[in-house]
Design a protein around this motif. Structure first.
Motif, short mmCIF file in Angstrom:
data_model
loop_
_atom_site.label_atom_id
_atom_site.label_comp_id
_atom_site.label_asym_id
_atom_site.label_seq_id
_atom_site.Cartn_x
_atom_site.Cartn_y
_atom_site.Cartn_z
N TRP A 49 37.19 44.55 45.62
CA TRP A 49 37.97 45.50 46.42
C TRP A 49 38.38 46.68 45.55
N TRP A 89 31.88 42.02 55.75
CA TRP A 89 33.28 41.99 56.20
C TRP A 89 34.14 42.96 55.40
N ASP A 90 33.55 43.76 54.57
CA ASP A 90 34.33 44.59 53.65
C ASP A 90 35.20 43.67 52.78
N GLY A 91 34.54 42.81 52.02
CA GLY A 91 35.20 41.74 51.28
C GLY A 91 35.95 42.22 50.05
N ARG A 92 36.68 41.31 49.45
CA ARG A 92 37.55 41.67 48.34
C ARG A 92 37.12 41.00 47.03
N ASP A 127 41.20 40.54 43.07
CA ASP A 127 40.35 41.13 44.11
C ASP A 127 39.48 42.22 43.50
N TYR A 148 32.50 32.72 57.83
CA TYR A 148 32.83 33.81 56.91
C TYR A 148 31.75 33.99 55.85
N GLU A 190 41.81 33.55 51.69
CA GLU A 190 40.78 34.59 51.54
C GLU A 190 40.59 35.33 52.86
N ASP A 235 27.71 43.10 52.28
CA ASP A 235 29.17 43.02 52.31
C ASP A 235 29.65 43.24 53.74
N THR A 276 41.29 39.28 53.71
CA THR A 276 40.16 40.14 54.06
C THR A 276 40.36 40.83 55.40
N TRP A 326 30.99 38.96 47.19
CA TRP A 326 30.41 40.01 48.04
C TRP A 326 29.73 41.09 47.20
N LYS A 334 43.15 43.38 55.61
CA LYS A 334 42.99 44.47 54.65
C LYS A 334 44.24 44.62 53.78
#
Ligand code: HEM
Ligand SMILES: [Cu+2]
Lengths: 647, 198
Positions: free
Chosen positions: A558, A527-530, A555, A432, A294, A525, A298, A534, A301
């Motif tokens: 995302w 960490w700009d999660g997938r 994902d 995380y 994961e 969100d 993440t 999130w 990207k």
């Protein structure tokens, strides 16, 4: 009754521990009373059935146990730092390495992972809860009470002293006459039952409670790793249950399973122990692989490279993990054919593991990498774990193992797999997912400080042990002579252990510092999660998702962000939740007493406690609590508040 | 709670069907548990030390009665579930009661058998063989005893609440457990007693 049994004979260290345990307990009791927190503690935590809170309690307990196991480790390293040290005597050293190993694997690494999985798995699969929330609380309290039972052995009656693998005949009543190994069998039994229940619960949760559209091959990798891990739990833990029960029968009732006379067979224990024990190692390592997958996706990207091969390699590893147990006793007189078989199956595990490592590297390739704290641990894991793996293949060769067997080489090897494989992973996962649970991040600067301390000191601590092993220093040796030449490297290793301790202190300080000063995060969100966890607000509302997500791709979150694939299409309606209950906690407490009475062969109180267990089970069965509904308006209001809109 | 009328009562809510699936997974864990006990028994089977062997100890008579009781009770629990599906509460209670009584009979004979063994000087402590025999039989017997209490608890709930999605679910899961004990017994009967007597 013979009160002498409870006494642990005179050692300043143990008296010190007694006093500090007593003071800490009194401090906690007084503090709770003074701040009037008893009600809060009972309502919000002891009776909770919320998987997120149960997860947090698992993680807290695991951190405490990390501290306890870490103090054991420091004592051992100090004792062996220089030749002829007089810090611990032989018996005390035996107890310390035994509880260190036990605690680190069973009461630190595994619960930490179970804690993360409790918090995250329902969120990752878009579910409102686990399948059996009340059983989940039972699992936690059984684990916790088992851990407490083992911990009090130190001051009441004496700790187990035959190694964490408790080989017979050493662990028999004849050679370990203290109650230490009674504690071993009962504490592990109680917490093991809790683990088995967790296994059942999460298999059902993952297979039956996924959000609509999330097929198996669309599940996040952490969820996959946890599913496979729980299958291993369900097949491996019953073997431990039997082994521990037989141990208890031998020690308490004089049966002849592992004795040296009367038809007993000591090797039976070694086999049963490792039939469970080797898969156990994968129970702590496979979820770590999931966590790293994961994090790598993440912070690069990118989609995880080779998703399908990742899944299959985990399945293959889990199958092989049941076929390698005898590599733990090549030198105990089994035939050439047997050794060869186990040698080959062991080495075969390197193949799927290698596949995973290459997949991670390919995911990193051309990724837009951000070096956050969790990512740093992940990147450090890859080379360090590879060293552990390579030395593992060296150990897997039966003939060569006659050389390394029971030396420090082995100790170095398994720390090189377990620490990056399990400890770094849970720390990375902790950093995380922390903002998801508490609504703010841990400080990155402090996080990185801790990281460098831990990574560098780890290598300083354990790399010298490879050489010590090759020089012939055996494991579990409480002291050595000047002439052996082991002194300097051991001193270096001790210095490393001090560095590790400093790193962990910084890590804990970071939690304190961040709780006070880090800005609260409103995006949910960070960490700009997938993945789906999130997509809920942080901190997470009791019902997880106001609307159950509709998953169309891997994902999913995302995809929702990038391609505007709608995730929440339904309307908000009332949500059903279970009520809190104190019964699991009470059941746990009764189990604790049952275990304690059995340890000391106090039959009548033990029978009373046993009846108490049955009464509690009946009470849980007769419970007609159907939970409650959160009305739609309340859900809407909560969502607005958590997402920072004014109501 | 959403009730799906197209399914049998015991499966009719999501919670119910999860519970049944969860119980199957739990039985999945019972298989390695008993498999391990059987393995231990097979390892120990010839390690008599100075104690008696199975051939000297086992008597076919009581074992046949035990087998008869358990197999029949597996049939009657099936009848109870059948009655449940038709909503016949009384018939269901009747068959469950018979099932539990036969379970009780089984336990009684097993206890008597254990006393006989001990009387003949064959105790848990005597030899590896006897330790493994007592623990294997005892684990199965403990399951039956636990099942007796569990089933009795469910009967009380049935009597008070009638056949509801919740009680039907419990009774059905109990029946799975009971059938499983029957299967384990068949293995014990064949590989412990029959083989031991040969
Ligand atoms: C934090 C730093 C750690 C240090 C300094 C450390 C140190 C040691 C030492 C010196 C020994 C063996 C001593 C001997 O054989 O005489 C040992 C054994 C062991 N350690 Fe660690 N350890 C650490 C962390 C861990 C962790 C995180 C785990 C597992 C997740 C672990 C699992 C074990 C096990 C299973 C044994 C074998 C115990 C036995 O022989 O019965 N250790 N450790
Ligand atoms: Cu192994």
């Amino acid at each position: 009754m013979d009160l002498d049994k409870f006494k642990v004979h005179g050692e300043p260290l143990i008296y010190g521990a007694m006093v500090s345990i007593a003071l800490a307990t009194i401090g906690i009791l007084v503090g709770l009373t003074y701040f009037k927190k008893w009600g809060y503690l009972w309502r919000e935590w002891l009776t909770t059935v919320d998987h997120k809170k149960i997860g947090v309690m698992y993680i807290l307990a695991a951190l405490l146990m990390l501290f306890r196991g870490g103090v054991d480790a420091m004592m051992m390293r100090l004792q062996t730092a220089a030749p002829e040290m007089k810090f611990l005597d032989a018996q005390h050293y035996n107890e310390v390495f035994t509880t260190h190993g036990l605690i680190m694997i069973l009461f630190m690494a595994m619960p930490f992972i179970i804690g993360l999985m409790n918090v995250i798995i329902p969120l990752q699969i878009g579910a409102r809860d686990v399948a059996f929330p009340r059983l989940n609380a039972v699992s936690f309290w059984l684990f916790f009470m088992g851990a407490m039972l083992l911990n009090i052995s130190f001051v009441i009656g004496g700790s187990p002293d035959a190694g964490w693998s408790a080989y017979f005949p050493l662990a028999s009543l004849e050679f370990s006459p203290t109650v230490g190994n009674n504690y071993y069998s009962l504490a592990l039994q109680i917490s093991g039952i809790g683990t088995l229940i967790t296994g059942v619960n999460f298999i059902v949760t993952i297979l039956k409670m996924r959000a609509p559209g999330m097929t198996l091959m669309k599940m996040p990798m952490f969820t996959w790793s946890v599913l496979i891990t729980n299958v291993i739990i369900v097949f491996a833990f019953p073997v431990l249950t039997v082994a521990l029960a037989l141990m208890m029968f031998d020690r308490l009732f004089g049966s002849q399973f592992f004795t040296m006379a009367n038809g007993g067979m000591d090797m039976l224990w070694a086999n049963l122990f490792w039939v469970w024990g080797h898969p156990e190692v994968y129970i702590v390592i496979l979820p770590a692989f999931g966590i790293y997958s994961e994090i790598i996706a993440t912070f690069s990207k990118k989609n995880l490279y080779g998703y399908t091969s990742m899944v299959f390699s985990m399945v293959i590893i889990s199958l092989l993990s049941f076929l390698v147990w005898a590599h733990h006793f090549y030198t105990m007189g089994q035939g050439v054919m047997v050794n060869s078989f186990f040698s080959i199956t062991t080495m075969a595990i390197a193949v799927p593991t290698g596949v995973k490592i290459f997949n991670w590297l390919f995911t990193l390739r051309k990724g837009r990498i951000t070096f956050t704290t969790p990512m740093l641990y992940t990147l450090a894991f890859i080379p360090i774990f590879t060293i552990g793996g390579v030395t593992g293949v060296m150990l897997a060769m039966a003939s060569a193992d006659y050389q390394y067997h029971n030396t420090m080489f082995l100790v170095a090897h398994f720390h090189y797999v377990l620490i990056p494989g399990a400890v770094f992973a849970v720390i990375a996962g902790f950093h995380y997912w922390f903002p998801k649970v508490f609504g703010f991040r841990l400080n990155e600067r402090l996080g990185k400080h801790a990281f460098w301390w831990i990574i560098i000191s780890f290598n300083v601590t354990f790399f010298p042990l490879f050489f010590l092993g090759l020089m012939g220093m055996t494991r579990r040796m409480y002291t050595y002579s000047e002439e052996s030449g082991f002194g300097p490297l051991n001193m270096l290793s001790f210095a490393g252990a001090v560095g590790l301790a400093i790193g962990f202190v910084i890590l804990v300080y970071n939690i304190y510092w961040s709780t006070r000063y880090m800005p609260r995060d409103t995006t949910s969100d960070p960490w700009d999660g997938r993945t789906l966890e999130w997509a809920t607000p942080s901190p997470i509302p009791a019902y997880n998702f106001a609307i159950v997500p509709n998953v169309k791709t891997r994902d999913a979150f995302w995809a929702a962000k990038q391609d505007n694939v709608p995730l929440f299409e339904d309307k908000i309606t009332k949500i059903h939740l279970p009520n809190n209950t104190g019964k699991p906690f009470i059941l746990g407490v009764i189990f604790f007493f049952l275990g304690f009475f059995l340890v000391f062969s106090m039959w009548i109180p033990a029978i009373v406690a046993g009846v108490g267990v049955i009464i509690m089970l009946a009470a849980m069965s007769f419970d007609r609590d159907h939970g409650f509904y959160v009305p739609a308006e309340e859900v809407i209001a909560t969502e607005k508040k958590l997402r920072g809109e004014t109501v | 709670m959403k009730i799906d009328a197209s399914k049998p009562l015991e499966y009719s809510t999501e919670e119910n069907s999860n519970k049944i699936f969860g119980f199957w997974v739990f039985l999945g864990a019972e298989i390695p548990l008993f498999a391990t006990l059987f393995t231990v028994y097979f390892v120990m089977v010839n390690r008599f030390a100075n104690g008696p062997s199975g051939k000297e100890l086992f008597e076919i008579g009581p074992v046949l009665i035990e087998t008869f009781l358990l197999l029949t009770s597996s049939f009657t629990i099936g009848l109870a579930i059948h009655a449940m599906r038709h909503g016949y509460k009384k018939a269901m209670m009747f068959f469950m009661g018979i099932t539990l009584l036969m379970g009780l009979g089984f336990i009684g004979i097993e206890i008597d058998e254990f006393f006989t063994y001990v009387h003949e000087g064959a105790t848990l402590q005597t030899s590896g063989f006897l330790s493994s025999l007592f623990v294997l039989l005892g684990t199965h017997g403990a399951h039956v005893s636990f099942g007796f209490l569990w089933g009795a608890g469910i009967m009380i709930q049935l009597w008070r609440q009638g056949i509801t999605p919740a009680t039907a679910n419990k009774a059905f899961i109990f029946s799975l457990f009971w059938h499983f004990l029957d299967v384990v017994w068949i293995f014990i009967f064949s590989f412990v007693y029959l083989k031991g007597l040969m």
